[in-house]
Design a protein around this motif. Structure first.
Motif, PDB file in Angstrom:
ATOM      1  N   ASP A 124       1.124  -1.110  -0.042  1.00 38.80           N
ATOM      2  CA  ASP A 124      -0.205   0.112  -0.230  1.00 38.80           C
ATOM      3  C   ASP A 124       1.106   1.383  -0.290  1.00 38.80           C
ATOM      4  O   ASP A 124       0.874   1.960   0.988  1.00 38.80           O
ATOM      5  CB  ASP A 124      -0.631  -0.420   0.867  1.00 38.80           C
ATOM      6  N   PRO A 125       1.607   1.610  -1.153  1.00 39.11           N
ATOM      7  CA  PRO A 125       2.546   2.723  -0.697  1.00 39.11           C
ATOM      8  C   PRO A 125       1.614   4.267  -0.954  1.00 39.11           C
ATOM      9  O   PRO A 125       2.239   5.286  -0.722  1.00 39.11           O
ATOM     10  CB  PRO A 125       3.588   2.486  -2.245  1.00 39.11           C
ATOM     11  N   ASP A 126       0.698   3.889  -1.506  1.00 40.61           N
ATOM     12  CA  ASP A 126      -0.344   4.601  -1.425  1.00 40.61           C
ATOM     13  C   ASP A 126      -1.198   5.150   0.144  1.00 40.61           C
ATOM     14  O   ASP A 126      -1.312   7.044   0.230  1.00 40.61           O
ATOM     15  CB  ASP A 126      -1.333   5.547  -2.412  1.00 40.61           C
ATOM     16  N   GLY A 127      -0.609   4.285   1.382  1.00 43.68           N
ATOM     17  CA  GLY A 127      -1.266   5.312   2.850  1.00 43.68           C
ATOM     18  C   GLY A 127      -0.243   5.527   3.322  1.00 43.68           C
ATOM     19  O   GLY A 127       0.756   6.195   3.322  1.00 43.68           O
ATOM     20  N   HIS A 128      -0.465   5.836   4.198  1.00 41.15           N
ATOM     21  CA  HIS A 128       0.468   6.598   5.119  1.00 41.15           C
ATOM     22  C   HIS A 128       0.686   5.998   6.150  1.00 41.15           C
ATOM     23  O   HIS A 128      -0.683   5.632   7.438  1.00 41.15           O
ATOM     24  CB  HIS A 128      -0.335   8.096   5.596  1.00 41.15           C
ATOM     25  N   TRP A 129       2.318   5.092   6.539  1.00 41.14           N
ATOM     26  CA  TRP A 129       2.095   4.513   7.344  1.00 41.14           C
ATOM     27  C   TRP A 129       3.228   4.441   8.470  1.00 41.14           C
ATOM     28  O   TRP A 129       4.657   4.085   7.962  1.00 41.14           O
ATOM     29  CB  TRP A 129       1.882   3.173   7.143  1.00 41.14           C
ATOM     30  N   PRO A 130       4.033   6.361   8.671  1.00 38.06           N
ATOM     31  CA  PRO A 130       5.253   5.974   9.383  1.00 38.06           C
ATOM     32  C   PRO A 130       5.181   5.410  10.875  1.00 38.06           C
ATOM     33  O   PRO A 130       4.370   4.545  11.642  1.00 38.06           O
ATOM     34  CB  PRO A 130       4.589   7.536  10.090  1.00 38.06           C
ATOM     35  N   ARG A 131       6.488   4.574  11.115  1.00 39.81           N
ATOM     36  CA  ARG A 131       6.351   4.397  12.113  1.00 39.81           C
ATOM     37  C   ARG A 131       5.998   5.339  13.866  1.00 39.81           C
ATOM     38  O   ARG A 131       5.942   6.272  13.661  1.00 39.81           O
ATOM     39  CB  ARG A 131       8.226   3.764  12.262  1.00 39.81           C
ATOM     40  N   ILE A 132       5.012   4.494  14.649  1.00 38.29           N
ATOM     41  CA  ILE A 132       4.467   5.515  15.946  1.00 38.29           C
ATOM     42  C   ILE A 132       6.022   5.170  16.533  1.00 38.29           C
ATOM     43  O   ILE A 132       5.896   3.733  16.954  1.00 38.29           O
ATOM     44  CB  ILE A 132       3.133   5.390  16.206  1.00 38.29           C
ATOM     45  N   VAL A 133       6.182   6.505  17.636  1.00 41.04           N
ATOM     46  CA  VAL A 133       7.392   6.140  18.746  1.00 41.04           C
ATOM     47  C   VAL A 133       6.436   6.627  20.110  1.00 41.04           C
ATOM     48  O   VAL A 133       6.344   7.866  19.454  1.00 41.04           O
ATOM     49  CB  VAL A 133       9.122   6.084  18.162  1.00 41.04           C
ATOM     50  N   ALA A 134       5.783   6.303  20.760  1.00 41.27           N
ATOM     51  CA  ALA A 134       5.390   6.505  22.009  1.00 41.27           C
ATOM     52  C   ALA A 134       6.173   6.692  23.345  1.00 41.27           C
ATOM     53  O   ALA A 134       6.422   5.582  23.196  1.00 41.27           O
ATOM     54  CB  ALA A 134       4.360   6.337  22.357  1.00 41.27           C
ATOM     55  N   ILE A 135       6.727   7.904  23.250  1.00 44.86           N
ATOM     56  CA  ILE A 135       7.640   7.997  24.691  1.00 44.86           C
ATOM     57  C   ILE A 135       6.827   8.390  26.275  1.00 44.86           C
ATOM     58  O   ILE A 135       6.486   9.922  25.635  1.00 44.86           O
ATOM     59  CB  ILE A 135       8.708   9.014  24.769  1.00 44.86           C
ATOM     60  N   ILE A 136       6.374   7.925  26.959  1.00 41.71           N
ATOM     61  CA  ILE A 136       6.517   7.961  27.676  1.00 41.71           C
ATOM     62  C   ILE A 136       7.448   8.173  29.229  1.00 41.71           C
ATOM     63  O   ILE A 136       7.519   7.298  29.999  1.00 41.71           O
ATOM     64  CB  ILE A 136       5.543   7.122  28.571  1.00 41.71           C
ATOM     65  N   ASP A 137       7.730   9.175  29.752  1.00 33.92           N
ATOM     66  CA  ASP A 137       8.554   9.479  30.587  1.00 33.92           C
ATOM     67  C   ASP A 137       7.528   9.754  31.925  1.00 33.92           C
ATOM     68  O   ASP A 137       6.124   9.775  32.289  1.00 33.92           O
ATOM     69  CB  ASP A 137       8.852  10.756  30.420  1.00 33.92           C
ATOM     70  N   GLU A 138       8.422   8.524  32.872  1.00 34.39           N
ATOM     71  CA  GLU A 138       7.567   8.772  34.742  1.00 34.39           C
ATOM     72  C   GLU A 138       6.331   8.040  34.065  1.00 34.39           C
ATOM     73  O   GLU A 138       5.763   8.087  34.799  1.00 34.39           O
ATOM     74  CB  GLU A 138       8.081   9.767  35.709  1.00 34.39           C
ATOM     75  N   PHE A 139       6.378   6.882  33.802  1.00 32.91           N
ATOM     76  CA  PHE A 139       5.515   5.717  33.101  1.00 32.91           C
ATOM     77  C   PHE A 139       4.678   4.991  34.297  1.00 32.91           C
ATOM     78  O   PHE A 139       3.128   4.586  34.398  1.00 32.91           O
ATOM     79  CB  PHE A 139       5.583   5.118  32.298  1.00 32.91           C
ATOM     80  N   GLN A 140       5.362   4.934  35.324  1.00 33.03           N
ATOM     81  CA  GLN A 140       4.931   4.369  36.513  1.00 33.03           C
ATOM     82  C   GLN A 140       3.660   4.904  37.393  1.00 33.03           C
ATOM     83  O   GLN A 140       3.014   4.553  38.340  1.00 33.03           O
ATOM     84  CB  GLN A 140       6.242   4.521  37.691  1.00 33.03           C
ATOM     85  N   TYR A 141       3.621   6.944  36.919  1.00 35.76           N
ATOM     86  CA  TYR A 141       2.046   7.484  37.418  1.00 35.76           C
ATOM     87  C   TYR A 141       1.083   6.788  36.717  1.00 35.76           C
ATOM     88  O   TYR A 141       0.209   6.699  37.719  1.00 35.76           O
ATOM     89  CB  TYR A 141       2.266   8.767  36.762  1.00 35.76           C
ATOM     90  N   LEU A 142       1.108   6.217  35.627  1.00 34.20           N
ATOM     91  CA  LEU A 142      -0.405   5.573  35.010  1.00 34.20           C
ATOM     92  C   LEU A 142      -0.824   4.421  35.776  1.00 34.20           C
ATOM     93  O   LEU A 142      -2.209   4.265  36.124  1.00 34.20           O
ATOM     94  CB  LEU A 142       0.019   4.584  33.599  1.00 34.20           C
ATOM     95  N   PHE A 143       0.358   3.586  36.508  1.00 36.52           N
ATOM     96  CA  PHE A 143      -0.059   2.228  38.128  1.00 36.52           C
ATOM     97  C   PHE A 143       0.138   3.191  39.209  1.00 36.52           C
ATOM     98  O   PHE A 143       0.389   2.384  39.987  1.00 36.52           O
ATOM     99  CB  PHE A 143       0.510   1.242  37.099  1.00 36.52           C
ATOM    100  N   ALA A 144      -0.654   4.255  39.235  1.00 34.88           N
ATOM    101  CA  ALA A 144       0.430   4.812  41.016  1.00 34.88           C
ATOM    102  C   ALA A 144      -0.798   4.934  41.613  1.00 34.88           C
ATOM    103  O   ALA A 144      -0.779   4.383  42.903  1.00 34.88           O
ATOM    104  CB  ALA A 144       0.097   6.464  41.028  1.00 34.88           C
ATOM    105  N   GLY A 145      -2.278   4.158  41.100  1.00 36.28           N
ATOM    106  CA  GLY A 145      -3.228   4.156  42.354  1.00 36.28           C
ATOM    107  C   GLY A 145      -3.979   2.381  41.338  1.00 36.28           C
ATOM    108  O   GLY A 145      -3.443   1.915  40.671  1.00 36.28           O
ATOM    109  N   ARG A 146      -4.925   1.664  43.008  1.00 38.94           N
ATOM    110  CA  ARG A 146      -5.658   0.497  42.682  1.00 38.94           C
ATOM    111  C   ARG A 146      -7.253   1.037  41.827  1.00 38.94           C
ATOM    112  O   ARG A 146      -7.962   1.040  42.895  1.00 38.94           O
ATOM    113  CB  ARG A 146      -5.398  -0.505  43.482  1.00 38.94           C
TER     114      ARG A 146
END
Length: 888
Positions: free
Chosen positions: A492-514
């Motif tokens: 699919d050369p006409d499609g828009h398929w870039p590589r996605i890089v998600a950088i999450i700094d201090e990601f442990q805050y996502l799991f700070a609560g139960r």
């Protein structure tokens, strides 16, 4: 018959006599050789035996063999000298005086032989004795009493020959001594400040064995993938050196090792030569695998080798003087440091031409340097996700900028999309978005989130967005019958398929609560980590310390997928449990490991200053000038600042016409969207604001009124305003005056006018929609509850009827109640259905369940945030940000 038998017996007798004569000649020959041909003439017994006619010619035969041997032997020393001169050129075979202090040049193939001494066969003079080493053989050395110093001098001379003959940095030496904590070949210690010499603790033999074993596995995988059996074959095929040679020197004491390390050493010896590793073992009572040259010392000056045989004694070369050896090691160290080019800068990470790489297969970019050579980070199918760890002040943010800059310089925005999220209280990524001082932004960035430590919902929104994108790409891959991003882009050369890089700094805050946020984030993160690699979606998770993340205990899926590990100095639990490389890493360095943190995958990298003033900004400005016209600015979410209503795209785009909807706050989402309540002519289309937080309540009411005003032409809507909280009167008057200035009908009510107005709202035909804006409804309840004599219904009854019947007639109530109890009193026994949407401020979640279809509401009030629920659109309440309402 008698005649034939006589002939046969005669022939047999003759054969026997001939065999006995030959046996006697051979026996006499053996006795002569035992005493020597020259001595046989003076031996009476041997002289008498030689007079026997049957032994005629034996003396002449032996003399001819003797003379022929010495004629040939006279040419051997010259041939050996020529052989060693050819196979051991330069420092490998010449006297130390000709090469000490000189620096070797680049070579793809090391000399096969290395001199250790000389020997003598005859009067023609000594010939050199050399042994195989690099990629040719291991050395097994056995000492004699009081020869330890001689062995060290011999090994030191060999190592100096190797280091002086080869290019600086192309040979690494590993030293281990079972009996010495320090001072292992001390003359080489100037090289220990570089990677050329590494000394291991005698109690940490496993560190050396693990490193060698991991190196062999890594080299074997590389060579096999390249279609070669050995590192030498791959090097000669490529025409360049890809890995340094390694020499591991292990000093034993003649005692047996434990079974497991001995078994590991034998395994290493069997595959070491193919991986460019040579072992030199001293007094180790075991048989090594692979090619082994044995050297046995007879005394301090003499030895025998398996190369020359046990009959030839080798005179070991004299030790190199300590001062000469030390100065040579210092010069080699200085040459290696000079070759590194000194400190590298951020500019050295960048390519000569921007944006020329394709991300179809993988992302590859240098992040630092080791001895002048770039150290790359590879993000692709083999290492899909990364885990970065480092305590505060260790350079983690600087590393992230080096990585982002190096990637952005190599890949254009169509090849790489960045989603950047920083949970800690800071603005690490804020400079990548346009600001007041610098209007440029990073074109690769699609989303930048900062100061989101209290907005875990925003991290959850990012994971939901990535999960949706993953499903979209999976569907496209299925449609095109492919399995990975590279094949999808090809089909699919006409499609828009870039590589996605998600950088999450201090990601442990996502799991700070139960709570539900943690549960949903864990499930989404595991799914993205497991399936994202095939669709070109990659996670880079960074943290100061991951030791306290309880959400992942028993759920190792995320960490197992993070095969790329980057440890800053003093980082804990980022690399494998037994890998302590980060503990000793110096400042401004990082340990880059593509093998899930196992020690053999360590690459130490010096990371240049990438986050200092104007360093990254100059690259960003250049990229912005190149790509900004073709790409939109990134969405910036700053949890420390509330958005202005006038700057929200949803507000700017409002025009008269269509179904009116009241904007009440900013949605915590990847898209820059607003929370809105549609005020259609349907039952329950009223809005309640709950709580005592006056500033936020006024903001929600203000935004709702002003956004509704933009959706009606002048005169097409009427706002009925009643303020029952004296402190809010100026703000309410300001809103009313603004609506009036826009040409809308405004009716202001006093508290004592409410009952009559509620009755008229029910009885009067609605010529146009009416918006009832009530501030502090709870304060009016006593007045509304009062009944005049003779009346059956109170003003509260009329108000309840307005809430129930009004929306279908175009009358919508937007009210502020300062407690949920007062709202329940207002609604009476009719239930909460007449309030179709609400926004709760400083109200506990346990008080809101009855207004959220009976579901359990997990909400703890926090400043500048509200919980929004619209029963017509929401499954569960969502957190929103009330708009900033500047004080005038």
């Amino acid at each position: 018959m008698r005649q034939q038998l006589g002939l046969v017996l005669g022939a047999a007798r003759s054969s026997r006599e001939s065999a006995e004569t030959n046996l006697a000649r051979l026996e006499l020959q053996r006795r002569i050789l035992q005493v020597g041909i020259s001595r046989a003439a003076t031996d009476p017994e041997l002289s008498e035996a030689l007079l026997n006619p049957a032994m005629a010619g034996l003396r002449d035969q032996l003399n001819e063999v003797h003379n022929a041997f010495y004629r040939d032997a006279g040419t051997v020393p010259a041939k050996l000298r020529a052989l060693v001169e050819e196979a051991a050129p330069g420092p490998a075979g010449q006297p130390p005086s000709s090469w000490l202090g000189r620096i070797g040049g680049e070579s793809l193939t090391p000399p096969p032989l290395w001199r250790i001494g000389s020997s003598t066969l005859d009067s023609t003079g000594p010939f050199p004795v050399a042994v195989p080493l690099l990629e040719e053989s291991h050395l097994a050395i056995t000492t004699a009493p009081k020869t330890r110093a001689a062995v060290e001098a011999m090994i030191e001379g060999l190592l100096l020959r190797v280091l002086s003959a080869m290019e600086p940095g192309s040979v690494r030496v590993h030293l281990w001594d079972v009996g010495q904590l320090t001072a292992v070949l001390p003359n080489l210690y100037p090289l220990s400040r570089t990677s050329a010499v590494t000394v291991y603790d005698p109690a940490r033999l496993e560190d050396l064995l693990d490193e060698l074993a991991g190196h062999i596995r890594r080299i074997h995988a590389q060579t096999m993938q390249a279609g070669h059996q050995t590192l030498r074959g791959m090097r000669e095929s490529m025409g360049q050196r890809t890995e340094p040679w390694r020499i591991a020197v292990l000093f034993g004491n003649g005692e047996e090792w434990a079974r497991e390390p001995l078994r590991e050493l034998r395994r290493i010896a069997g595959g070491a030569l193919a991986a460019g590793i040579s072992l030199i073992v001293v007094d180790l009572p075991t048989v090594l695998g692979g090619g082994v040259e044995n050297i046995r010392l007879l005394d301090e000056r003499h030895a025998v080798t398996s190369m020359t045989g046990s009959e030839i004694v080798v005179d070991l070369d004299p030790p190199i003087p300590a001062t000469d050896a030390g100065s040579t090691a210092s010069r080699l160290a200085e040459a290696l440091i000079a070759r590194q080019g000194g400190p590298r800068s951020f500019a050295d990470l960048l390519p000569t031409e921007l944006g020329q790489e394709s991300s179809a297969r993988e992302l590859r970019a240098p992040v630092g340097f080791f001895e002048g050579d770039p150290v790359e980070v590879v993000i692709g199918d083999g290492s899909p996700h990364a885990l970065i760890g480092g305590p505060s002040g260790s350079g983690k943010t600087n590393f992230l900028y080096a990585l982002i800059g190096s990637l952005a310089a190599r890949y254009p925005p169509d090849e790489l999309a960045l989603y950047l999220l920083d949970f800690k209280e800071g603005v690490s990524f804020a400079g990548l978005a346009p600001g007041r001082r610098d209007a440029s932004w990073l074109p690769h960035a699609r989303l930048i989130g900062v100061n989101v430590n209290t907005d875990r919902e925003f991290g959850l929104a990012l994971l939901r967005f990535l999960a949706d994108e993953l499903r979209r790409r999976s569907a496209a891959a299925k449609e095109h019958e492919v399995t990975d991003l590279a094949a999808l882009r090809q089909q699919d050369p006409d499609g828009h398929w870039p590589r996605i890089v998600a950088i999450i700094d201090e990601f442990q805050y996502l799991f700070a609560g139960r709570d539900a946020v943690t549960n949903q984030a864990t499930a989404l993160l595991e799914d993205i980590a497991r399936r994202g690699r095939a669709q070109g979606i990659h996670l880079i998770l960074a943290s100061q310390d991951i030791a306290g993340i309880d959400a992942f205990w028993g759920k190792p899926a995320v960490f197992e997928q993070c095969t790329l590990r980057i440890a800053m100095p003093k980082a804990r639990r980022v690399l494998a449990e037994t890998n302590n490389a980060a503990v000793a890493a110096p400042k401004w360095h990082a340990v880059v490991n593509h093998d899930s943190g196992v020690a053999h995958g360590n690459q130490l990298a010096h990371v240049p200053d990438s986050s200092g003033k104007d360093i990254f900004a100059s690259l960003q400005r250049e990229l912005w000038e190149r790509y900004a016209d073709e790409h939109q600015r990134p969405r910036l979410f700053d949890g420390a600042h509330s958005p202005m209503l006038e700057q929200v795209p949803a507000y700017v785009s409002l025009t008269p016409g269509g179904r009116p909807h009241a904007l009440i706050g900013q949605s915590i989402d990847v898209e820059d969207a607003a929370c809105a309540v549609e005020l259609s002519r349907s039952p329950g289309r009223n809005l309640a604001v709950l709580g005592t937080a006056m500033a936020e309540a006024l903001s929600i009411m203000d935004a709702a009124a002003r956004s509704l005003g933009r959706q009606f032409a002048p005169g097409d809507v009427e706002f009925v305003v009643c303020c029952l909280v004296d402190r809010c009167a100026p703000a309410v008057d300001q809103v009313a005056d603004g609506l009036k200035a826009d040409g809308h009908l405004i009716e202001k009510l006093r508290e004592d006018e409410l009952t009559e107005r509620m009755l008229r709202l029910l009885e009067e035909p609605a010529e146009h929609p009416r918006m009832l804006l009530l501030y502090g409804v709870d304060a009016a309840l006593p007045t509304l509850e009062a009944k005049k004599p003779g009346e059956l219904k109170s003003g509260l009854d009329h108000f309840r009827a307005v809430l129930k019947q009004g929306p279908t007639k175009g009358v919508h109530t937007l009210g502020w109640w300062r407690s949920t109890a007062r709202l329940k009193d207002t609604l009476g026994f009719g239930g909460p259905d007449d309030i179709g949407a609400w926004a709760a401020l400083d109200v506990q979640g346990s008080e809101l369940s009855q207004f959220a279809a009976g579901q359990v509401v997990h909400w703890s009030p926090r400043p500048g945030r509200a919980l929004f629920f619209d029963r017509s659109t929401h499954v569960s309440p969502e957190v929103m940000i009330p708009f900033d309402r500047p004080e005038h």
